[in-house]
Design a protein around this motif. Structure first.
Motif, PDB file in Angstrom:
ATOM      1  N   GLU A   1       4.981  -9.577   2.528  1.00  0.00           N
ATOM      2  CA  GLU A   1       3.650  -9.739   3.123  1.00  0.00           C
ATOM      3  C   GLU A   1       3.538  -8.965   4.436  1.00  0.00           C
ATOM      4  O   GLU A   1       2.538  -8.286   4.689  1.00  0.00           O
TER       5      GLU A   1
ATOM      6  N   ASP B   1       0.975  -5.867   5.276  1.00  0.00           N
ATOM      7  CA  ASP B   1      -0.011  -5.875   6.360  1.00  0.00           C
ATOM      8  C   ASP B   1       0.101  -4.634   7.227  1.00  0.00           C
ATOM      9  O   ASP B   1      -0.882  -3.998   7.582  1.00  0.00           O
ATOM     10  N   ARG B   2       1.312  -4.265   7.538  1.00  0.00           N
ATOM     11  CA  ARG B   2       1.516  -3.192   8.503  1.00  0.00           C
ATOM     12  C   ARG B   2       1.413  -1.814   7.847  1.00  0.00           C
ATOM     13  O   ARG B   2       0.934  -0.866   8.458  1.00  0.00           O
TER      14      ARG B   2
ATOM     15  N   PRO C   1      -0.113  -0.549   4.536  1.00  0.00           N
ATOM     16  CA  PRO C   1      -0.859  -0.911   3.314  1.00  0.00           C
ATOM     17  C   PRO C   1      -0.546  -0.003   2.134  1.00  0.00           C
ATOM     18  O   PRO C   1      -0.718  -0.409   0.977  1.00  0.00           O
TER      19      PRO C   1
END
Lengths: 161, 161
Positions: B139, B143-144, B146
């Motif tokens: 995850e 998020d960091r 994509p």
DNA sequence: GAACGTCTACTCGGATAACTCATGTCCGAGTGATTTTGG
DNA sequence: CCAAAATCACTCGGACATGAGTTATCCGAGTAGACGTTC
């Protein structure tokens, strides 16, 4: 990932030295005889402690090793680092650089989340070791095993035989 | 005290597998090509993960490796332990037994205060690693970065050549 | 009796072998998909 | 056209070389103390 055996020797030897009167030096031979360790190899470990500034060596007769500073100022991390080296166990080889989208101008030791997680664990380990000083250990041992300080001092000053 | 290089490979490979559709197997050759790693040696590491119950291997064509359980149920400690072994880095050789007053009927791994301190540090390290799961990492990376999930999936399924 | 020079014995210090374990590589056993052949 | 069997290519799995790092050892440089000698 095994730690060098010399770490155990160095820790016990340093702890034993805390019971000597300050300024008194002990030869590597006597420290080795204390636990039946090979003298020359223990000497090698003690030299590493000297290079790290934990011990101070004295040449000639009545010479040997003594603590370079007060036991309150020596942490377990200092001793472990002196023997094992300062670099952390997990060394990120930055394999992400070889993967898709890998860039040569990025330091993946900082950007890689796996590397970050491993470093956090390493820091937790170091923090625990840095929180223990030789002085605390000496006190704890003295409380639990009251005979140890005297026995150690006697045997280090005048070994049997 | 250096960690095996295979740990980094295993961690990245397992993380990459979390982006595949469940049940899909990837061959060691494709995982190795992802970072330019030696195929046979990576295969050796993956076998260790299979023995530890983290991966499951599939033989024959369209075979390979896949995660044996959900990413939420796989911690970094699991992977590290599978490669490095379960024993802690500092192994107390019980040298106190050879010292003055040493007794053969005492387990100095429990009694020795130095051993206790080293074990505390080891536990802190393990606790940190056990608190991170592959799912959390997946995850965080999503998020960091994509693009990483899609890029990884495409390249693992159909590598360029 | 005291001081000085020499000598000796003891210490560390680094340079040098031996060995264990991690690293790296290879080929064989097993298996599932594919192809072929007969009905 | 369909089904079954033989084939084949691809995969893991463990057994086999290689190399680096730790473990272990030795002998030489240096030094502080002791001894003998001399003033």
């Amino acid at each position: 990932m095994k730690m060098a055996e010399g770490v155990e020797w160095a820790l016990h030897s340093c702890l034993n030295m805390t019971w000597l009167q300050p300024g008194r030096a002990v030869s590597a031979a006597r420290l080795a005889a204390f636990y039946g360790l090979p003298t020359a190899y223990l000497n090698k470990q003690l030299q590493a402690l000297v290079r790290a500034g934990i011990l101070r060596s004295v040449s000639g007769p009545r010479g040997g090793f003594r603590l370079a500073r007060a036991p309150e100022e020596i942490t377990l991390l200092d001793v472990v680092t002196a023997i094992e080296g300062a670099e952390e166990a997990f060394r990120c080889a930055q394999i992400l650089r070889q993967g898709p989208g890998g860039r040569a101008d990025v330091d993946y030791r900082q950007a890689c989340l796996i590397s970050q997680a491993m470093r956090r664990a390493d820091l937790a380990w170091r923090r625990e070791l840095a929180g223990q000083t030789l002085a605390q250990l000496r006190e704890a041992v003295g409380d639990r095993y009251p005979d140890t300080p005297r026995n150690t001092r006697e045997r280090l000053v005048a070994p049997p035989s």
